[in-house]
Design an enzyme around this catalytic site. Structure first.
Site, PDB file in Angstrom:
ATOM      1  N   GLY A   1      69.630 -39.269 -43.730  1.00 37.43           N
ATOM      2  CA  GLY A   1      70.299 -39.143 -42.434  1.00 37.43           C
ATOM      3  C   GLY A   1      70.325 -40.424 -41.611  1.00 37.43           C
ATOM      4  CE  LYS A   2      68.435 -45.022 -45.151  1.00 38.41           C
ATOM      5  NZ  LYS A   2      68.346 -43.943 -46.167  1.00 38.41           N
ATOM      6  CB  THR A   3      74.690 -43.492 -42.529  1.00 32.83           C
ATOM      7  OG1 THR A   3      74.084 -44.212 -43.598  1.00 32.83           O
ATOM      8  CG2 THR A   3      76.009 -44.119 -42.178  1.00 32.83           C
TER       9      THR A   3
ATOM     10  N   PRO B   1      64.596 -42.317 -47.845  1.00 36.23           N
ATOM     11  CG  PRO B   1      63.612 -40.534 -48.960  1.00 36.23           C
ATOM     12  CD  PRO B   1      63.634 -41.230 -47.661  1.00 36.23           C
ATOM     13  CB  SER B   2      69.960 -42.707 -50.521  1.00 41.24           C
ATOM     14  OG  SER B   2      70.373 -41.720 -51.409  1.00 41.24           O
ATOM     15  N   GLY B   3      70.319 -40.356 -48.252  1.00 41.67           N
ATOM     16  CA  GLY B   3      70.654 -38.993 -47.887  1.00 41.67           C
ATOM     17  C   GLY B   3      69.739 -38.422 -46.820  1.00 41.67           C
TER      18      GLY B   3
ATOM     19  CD  GLU C   1      67.534 -55.295 -44.832  1.00 39.52           C
ATOM     20  OE1 GLU C   1      67.095 -56.258 -44.202  1.00 39.52           O
ATOM     21  OE2 GLU C   1      66.816 -54.378 -45.267  1.00 39.52           O
TER      22      GLU C   1
HETATM   23  P1  ADP Z   1      71.586 -42.009 -45.478  1.00 37.52           P
HETATM   24  O1  ADP Z   1      72.325 -42.996 -44.637  1.00 37.52           O
HETATM   25  O2  ADP Z   1      70.163 -41.869 -45.114  1.00 37.52           O
HETATM   26  O3  ADP Z   1      71.753 -42.238 -46.938  1.00 37.52           O
HETATM   27  P2  ADP Z   1      73.543 -40.140 -44.482  1.00 37.52           P
HETATM   28  O4  ADP Z   1      73.358 -40.074 -43.005  1.00 37.52           O
HETATM   29  O5  ADP Z   1      74.653 -40.980 -44.984  1.00 37.52           O
HETATM   30  O6  ADP Z   1      72.188 -40.561 -45.175  1.00 37.52           O
HETATM   31  O7  ADP Z   1      73.767 -38.683 -45.043  1.00 37.52           O
HETATM   32  C1  ADP Z   1      72.932 -37.615 -44.737  1.00 37.52           C
HETATM   33  C2  ADP Z   1      73.541 -36.330 -45.269  1.00 37.52           C
HETATM   34  O8  ADP Z   1      74.727 -36.032 -44.543  1.00 37.52           O
HETATM   35  C3  ADP Z   1      73.926 -36.412 -46.729  1.00 37.52           C
HETATM   36  O9  ADP Z   1      73.555 -35.180 -47.325  1.00 37.52           O
HETATM   37  C4  ADP Z   1      75.418 -36.550 -46.702  1.00 37.52           C
HETATM   38  O10 ADP Z   1      75.995 -35.916 -47.800  1.00 37.52           O
HETATM   39  C5  ADP Z   1      75.803 -35.847 -45.418  1.00 37.52           C
HETATM   40  N1  ADP Z   1      76.991 -36.472 -44.802  1.00 37.52           N
HETATM   41  C6  ADP Z   1      77.114 -37.768 -44.435  1.00 37.52           C
HETATM   42  N2  ADP Z   1      78.298 -38.004 -43.851  1.00 37.52           N
HETATM   43  C7  ADP Z   1      78.963 -36.825 -43.842  1.00 37.52           C
HETATM   44  C8  ADP Z   1      80.247 -36.406 -43.362  1.00 37.52           C
HETATM   45  N3  ADP Z   1      81.089 -37.239 -42.772  1.00 37.52           N
HETATM   46  N4  ADP Z   1      80.583 -35.111 -43.531  1.00 37.52           N
HETATM   47  C9  ADP Z   1      79.743 -34.249 -44.121  1.00 37.52           C
HETATM   48  N5  ADP Z   1      78.527 -34.569 -44.581  1.00 37.52           N
HETATM   49  C10 ADP Z   1      78.119 -35.840 -44.457  1.00 37.52           C
END
Ligand code: ADP
Length: 585
Positions: free
Chosen positions: A378-380, A374-376, A503
């Site tokens: 931690g994938k990114t 799901p989004s959020g 993607e």
């Molecule tokens: P996904 O790619 O699965 O949607 P993210 O890795 O982008 O998830 O984010 C995971 C969590 O980390 C989210 O709760 C997001 O708000 C938080 N987050 C992402 N990037 C940052 C950042 N640069 N600083 C603080 N929190 C972050």
């Protein structure tokens, strides 16, 4: 910021910052010397005038004196001009050196720095704060020195001419200073507030104008209008307060000058008629008076500028002292093939808010691994750790048996290729965009071959100027699918061993989608691929799927395995993963 600038040693830091910028000392010294000469010449001029005036009364005009006077005037003008030019040159050298240092630093700062600081503020460090330091070097310091000299010199000459008159005049100063102090202080507060408000206002403009499409699409114009209008109103109020202070200050200054003049002329006039001094002496006296009053404003100005420069220095130094990424140290030879092991990795952006928790999985060489969740979840963030934008708080990521942090950062990043969802385009030609970040000379043939494999060749050829068409900010707008194919061509040219794909969630029309998919499969061929997947076709095709949920790995396997055994995954797959034409056909 105020507190920081009052810290002991902040003068020293300003001084060091200027010294480290390697100011052209000889040039600045010469300029200062010329300024001093100009000031000295200025101090001699009233003496000439005195002789001239007294000579008049003797009814014979001395040619020699006039020539001498003209020469001094000319010399003063030339020396003055030269010194202004040289000081400016020196100041500009200093600011260029500081900016160069800052720019190098900014590029070397880790991603985490940019998470913590607003872009507008960082830009302001580079443009405004350095300009303040320049003003100090190029202008205010010299006028301070010559100002002091002028005041001291004028006073000394006046004292020798007529100490009583000088004493009367000097009496006026402390009284004036006492009157002006509160206004001056108010001025300082106002200008500080104005600076801060300007920065805030600029930030609003920056934010709104750079995302104007979003603003319009979400109908936020009224909200943003209020924000901007609020800033404008605040700036107006500061301006008004400044005007008020000025309204008190400037008549006060005129009044003091007038008072001095009246006193001097009154008292001096009496002295002249009594025959105690000559008319020329009185004229000289009045001229000296101006040589004291004018520099005084410059001297006070110098102190406000110095305060500002101290504040600016603190901000600049904060950047310069931030820890930077070390691109070069570490093992430079990253093995060609290897397994990536993510081993019990935990990570948090902010303390106590873990984003990844005890994440473990392996990515085998040449295999395709899909990260789903799901989004959020931690994938990114996981990608960012692989790119080494951040380091794990706990656990380790290894490649070929050793921690990725032991490889030189530049060598490690060269091994990776990242095609993100947004497919950022830089302002420039298509050719520049495809070649961006490729650290070798690329022939046109090679570049076009990459574009061909990315299925971008055809549409590029149809553009008005082919590969030399301008895209990005001022150029033509590319469609989503076109941007993706440019990004894929760029990645192909870069030829990374490990490919990271994010993607796109937004769907393209089915024809573009199919073309992008074909381009992607060309890109993935023969590479270790990690892909943040949103499509059923992608997960079905992956050798292994890692299911991430709220920062934890809750399942690893193929699509069929997970679909059978993992209830959350099944639910997720049914609801979230996108079926697409290319897979269906
Ligand atoms: P996904 O790619 O699965 O949607 P993210 O890795 O982008 O998830 O984010 C995971 C969590 O980390 C989210 O709760 C997001 O708000 C938080 N987050 C992402 N990037 C940052 C950042 N640069 N600083 C603080 N929190 C972050």
């Amino acid at each position: 910021m105020m507190e920081a600038s009052n810290k002991p040693g902040s003068w020293r830091r300003l001084w060091n910052l200027i010294l480290q910028a390697k100011p052209p000392k000889l040039l600045l010294l010469t300029a200062l010397l010329l300024s001093v000469m100009t000031t000295l010449a200025g101090l001699i001029l009233p003496l000439f005038t005195k002789n001239l005036v007294d000579g008049f009364s003797a009814a014979s005009l001395d040619r020699k004196q006039i020539v001498a006077l003209g020469t001094v005037f000319l010399a003063q003008a030339i020396a003055g001009g030269l010194s202004v030019y040289m000081l400016n040159l020196g100041g500009n050298r200093v600011v260029a050196a500081i900016r160069e240092r800052l720019w190098r630093k900014m590029l070397a700062l880790p991603v985490a720095y940019f998470d913590r600081h607003k872009t507008g503020e960082t830009i302001s460090r580079m443009t405004n704060d350095t300009a303040v330091v320049k003003g100090l070097v190029a202008e205010h310091f010299a006028s301070f020195c010559t100002g002091i000299l002028s005041v001291a010199g004028a006073l000394a000459i006046m004292l020798t001419m007529d100490w009583r008159m000088t004493a009367i005049m000097l009496l006026v100063f402390p009284v004036t200073a006492l009157m002006m102090m509160p206004v001056g202080r108010a001025m300082f507060r106002i200008s500080k507030g104005m600076q801060e408000e300007t920065a805030r206002f600029t930030a609003v403009l920056n934010r709104v104008l750079s995302e104007i499409r979003l603003v319009k699409a979400s109908g936020s114009e009224p909200v943003e209008y209020v924000q901007g209008a609020d800033g404008i109103e605040k700036l107006f109020r500061f301006g008004r307060r400044e005007g008020r202070a000025q309204a008190v200050l400037s008549p006060l200054v005129s009044f003091v000058i007038l008072l001095l003049l009246v006193t001097i002329i009154g008292y001096g006039g009496a002295q002249v008629s009594a025959g105690a001094i000559t008319a020329g002496e009185l004229v000289a006296f009045i001229l000296y008076l101006f040589q004291i009053v004018m520099p005084l404003t410059q001297i006070t100005h110098f102190f406000t500028q110095l305060q500002k420069a101290k504040g600016a220095t603190e901000s600049i130094i904060e950047i310069l002292e931030s820890e930077e990424e070390d691109l070069e140290s570490g093992e430079r030879n990253v093995p060609e093939a290897g397994t990536i092991e993510v081993d019990r990795v935990s990570f948090a952006y902010k303390a106590n808010e873990p984003v990844l928790k005890n994440v473990s999985f392996t990515i085998e060489h040449g295999k395709k691994t899909a990260i789903v969740g799901p989004s959020g979840s931690g994938k990114t963030t996981l990608f960012s750790l692989l790119e080494r934008f951040y380091a794990p708080d706990e656990g380790a990521i290894r490649f070929g048996g050793r921690g990725i942090e032991t490889y030189a950062l530049s060598a490690w990043r060269r091994k990776l290729g990242y095609v993100s969802q947004e497919c950022p385009i830089i302002a420039g030609t298509i050719r520049e965009n495809i070649g961006y970040g490729v650290d070798r000379i690329v022939s046109d043939r090679e570049l076009e071959e990459a574009a061909r494999l990315a299925y971008a060749d055809e549409f590029i050829r149809q553009l008005p100027e082919g590969y030399d068409t301008e895209v990005g900010e001022r150029g033509i707008k590319l469609s989503g699918g076109q941007r993706q194919r440019i990004a894929i061509a760029r990645a192909l040219l870069r030829n990374p061993d490990i490919l990271m794909l994010d993607e796109a969630t937004s769907s393209l029309d089915s024809r573009s989608e199919a073309v992008v998919q074909q381009a992607l499969s060309n890109l993935m061929a023969g590479r270790t691929t990690i892909i943040i997947a949103h499509r059923l076709a992608t997960v079905a095709d992956a050798d292994r799927i890692v299911f991430l949920d709220k920062g934890r790995v809750t399942g690893i396997g193929t699509h069929d395995e997970l679909y059978r055994s993992h209830a959350t995954y099944r639910e997720f797959a049914d609801r979230q993963l996108k079926l697409d034409d290319s897979a269906a056909s």
